[in-house]
Write an enzyme that holds these catalytic residues in place. Structure first.
Site, mmCIF file in Angstrom:
data_model
loop_
_atom_site.group_PDB
_atom_site.id
_atom_site.type_symbol
_atom_site.label_atom_id
_atom_site.label_comp_id
_atom_site.label_asym_id
_atom_site.label_seq_id
_atom_site.Cartn_x
_atom_site.Cartn_y
_atom_site.Cartn_z
ATOM 1 N N LYS A 193 138.842 -39.129 67.407
ATOM 2 C CA LYS A 193 139.961 -39.564 66.554
ATOM 3 C C LYS A 193 141.256 -38.869 66.973
ATOM 4 O O LYS A 193 142.335 -39.444 66.856
ATOM 5 C CB LYS A 193 139.636 -39.326 65.068
ATOM 6 C CG LYS A 193 138.456 -40.173 64.618
ATOM 7 C CD LYS A 193 138.177 -40.085 63.156
ATOM 8 C CE LYS A 193 136.868 -40.765 62.806
ATOM 9 N NZ LYS A 193 135.664 -40.021 63.319
ATOM 10 N N ASP A 210 139.014 -27.329 64.606
ATOM 11 C CA ASP A 210 137.584 -27.465 64.285
ATOM 12 C C ASP A 210 136.974 -26.071 64.268
ATOM 13 O O ASP A 210 137.234 -25.263 65.164
ATOM 14 C CB ASP A 210 136.869 -28.339 65.318
ATOM 15 C CG ASP A 210 135.540 -28.855 64.787
ATOM 16 O OD1 ASP A 210 135.461 -30.038 64.412
ATOM 17 O OD2 ASP A 210 134.562 -28.055 64.727
ATOM 18 N N ARG A 215 132.174 -26.987 69.950
ATOM 19 C CA ARG A 215 132.676 -28.363 69.837
ATOM 20 C C ARG A 215 134.173 -28.423 70.187
ATOM 21 O O ARG A 215 134.649 -29.426 70.699
ATOM 22 C CB ARG A 215 132.408 -28.899 68.426
ATOM 23 C CG ARG A 215 130.922 -29.255 68.240
ATOM 24 C CD ARG A 215 130.587 -29.597 66.823
ATOM 25 N NE ARG A 215 131.151 -30.846 66.352
ATOM 26 C CZ ARG A 215 130.552 -32.026 66.410
ATOM 27 N NH1 ARG A 215 129.354 -32.132 66.929
ATOM 28 N NH2 ARG A 215 131.139 -33.111 65.942
ATOM 29 N N GLY A 242 138.519 -24.841 58.293
ATOM 30 C CA GLY A 242 139.502 -25.754 57.705
ATOM 31 C C GLY A 242 139.752 -25.503 56.233
ATOM 32 O O GLY A 242 140.819 -25.854 55.719
ATOM 33 N N ASP A 259 138.163 -35.614 58.553
ATOM 34 C CA ASP A 259 136.957 -36.327 58.981
ATOM 35 C C ASP A 259 135.794 -35.329 58.888
ATOM 36 O O ASP A 259 135.458 -34.666 59.867
ATOM 37 C CB ASP A 259 137.167 -36.825 60.425
ATOM 38 C CG ASP A 259 136.033 -37.679 60.917
ATOM 39 O OD1 ASP A 259 135.497 -38.471 60.136
ATOM 40 O OD2 ASP A 259 135.666 -37.553 62.112
ATOM 41 N N CYS A 314 130.780 -40.483 58.103
ATOM 42 C CA CYS A 314 129.955 -41.549 58.689
ATOM 43 C C CYS A 314 128.640 -41.610 57.914
ATOM 44 O O CYS A 314 127.570 -41.732 58.496
ATOM 45 C CB CYS A 314 129.775 -41.377 60.181
ATOM 46 S SG CYS A 314 129.241 -39.756 60.691
#
Ligand code: SAM
Length: 387
Positions: A193, A210, A215, A242, A259, A314
């Site tokens: 994204k 992140d 990652r 975060g 997200d 998701c």
């Protein structure tokens, strides 16, 4: 001693089976008749979209994709919506005309000319909805399960497209970044994204964060493989929790994407590795809605008054979707005196109905359901405006 022996012979239920069992119990109640078909789709190969890299020469790649019968669902959507809207209004005008009866003069006000129907269509809220014109993502038509070839590098070494679940683009489109805006991607890795946000070509500054160092490395790799050095200058990559962001840089961003980590439903029923339904991760899984709420609150606090936040997962789970939104709106109001407006995204359903299968009973936000002829998602997204 006896217990020890028992433990070694007890059948170990794979996490994918546990996930499916959990989903059968919960989603059959939520999705009712739709669940068997969504379940079958989750267990089948998912479809991808090819996000075109605007930082690499695009003409050749778009031609190549079009020759394969793939289309850019982003630019196609408003055109199709316009056609169907014109069709509906012309049809309505036709019906009106025939209803006005034979043997009687039809007044000018009663008949709608072609030009008038077009003007009406063009001013409808649906068609005025702004969708970033720069983002291009190719998908194969409904029912076509052709796979895309791996991306290839151009002469400068930048890859020509990025393969992703096309539904993952919807939260980015919903964010609707405007020129020079400051954007925060709070849970950014591995970076699909983030890359899509950069493809709009308008971000003034993009903070990609992140908590996971490993990652975040993948995020750097994506940036290096797709984005030229001069554009990477507008991106700052961090590895903070975060949840602390609001305290660090409160109220500074025009747009924030949250997200969040979730039960990643498709992954959970298909892959044993890194599966959140693994017995040893039960606590972590149960704590997900709390983590999601904390991240969304941090996202809201990081947004300027008047700015917007898009929350996405998701997962199909209302506990991770609508309930998190409701709790966040309540906490913002009661604990921070911030009022939040939940934006209506129902025009997305109309715009993208040819590409995705949307759940029609979502109380807040929109949910893309996996479908055998359009096997994208799940993807939940909801847009909030900080007043
Ligand atoms: N937005 C990414 C993309 O499109 O490629 C996918 C994000 S993934 C769904 C969720 C991410 O949240 C994971 O990369 C995970 O490391 C990160 N995460 C988990 N807890 C976090 C926290 N407390 N703060 C920031 N990021 C977190």
């Amino acid at each position: 001693r006896y217990k020890e022996k028992w433990a070694t012979v007890a059948p170990r239920i794979p996490p994918t089976r546990l996930a499916l069992h959990h989903f059968d119990m919960n989603y059959s109640l939520q999705l009712k008749d739709l669940w068997p078909s969504v379940r079958a789709s989750l267990l089948c190969e998912q479809k991808y979209g090819a996000l075109v890299n605007n930082f690499s020469p695009v003409d050749h790649v778009t031609q190549e994709l079009e020759l394969l019968n793939a289309t850019d669902f982003v630019s196609e959507a408003p055109k199709k919506a316009q056609q169907s809207q014109r069709g509906t209004t012309t049809e309505e005008a036709g019906r009106e005309e025939s209803r006005s009866g034979e043997g009687r003069t039809v007044t000018q006000a009663e008949t709608m000319t072609q030009a008038e129907t077009m003007t009406q269509a063009e001013t409808s809220p649906l068609l005025r909805a702004s969708i970033s014109p720069n983002i291009k993502c190719y998908t194969f038509p409904r029912g076509d399960i052709t796979r895309f070839r791996p991306a290839r590098p151009d002469t400068l070494g930048l890859l020509n497209y990025y393969l992703m679940d096309a539904a993952s683009l919807l939260p980015v489109l919903a964010l609707n970044v405007q020129p020079d805006e400051f954007v925060l991607d709070l849970c950014a890795a591995p970076g699909g994204k983030t890359l899509a946000l950069l493809q709009t070509g308008v971000c003034g500054h993009l903070a990609a964060n992140d908590v996971s160092i490993s990652r975040t490395k993948r995020l750097y790799q994506i940036l290096h493989s797709y984005v030229p050095k001069e554009i990477r200058k507008i991106v700052s990559v961090t590895s903070c929790d975060g949840r602390d962001w609001g305290q660090l840089e409160g109220g500074t961003f025009h747009k924030v994407l949250v997200d969040v980590p979730c039960t990643t439903d498709r992954h959970s029923v298909m892959e044993q590795e890194n599966n959140i339904f693994h017995k040893r991760r039960t606590k972590e899984r149960q704590m997900l809605p709390m983590l999601q709420l904390q991240l969304l609150m941090a996202g809201i606090l990081a947004t300027k008054p008047g700015g917007e936040v898009v929350y996405s997962t998701c997962s199909l789970s209302p506990l991770q979707n609508e309930y998190v939104i409701e709790r966040a709106v309540e906490i913002a109001e009661t604990q921070f005196n911030i009022s939040i407006h939940v934006e209506d995204l129902s025009h997305f359903r109309t715009l993208f109905q040819d590409t995705f299968f949307f759940f029609s009973d979502c109380r807040l936000g929109e949910l893309v359901l996996p479908h055998l002829t359009a096997n994208f998602g799940p993807m939940y997204f909801c847009k909030l405006r900080r007043m």
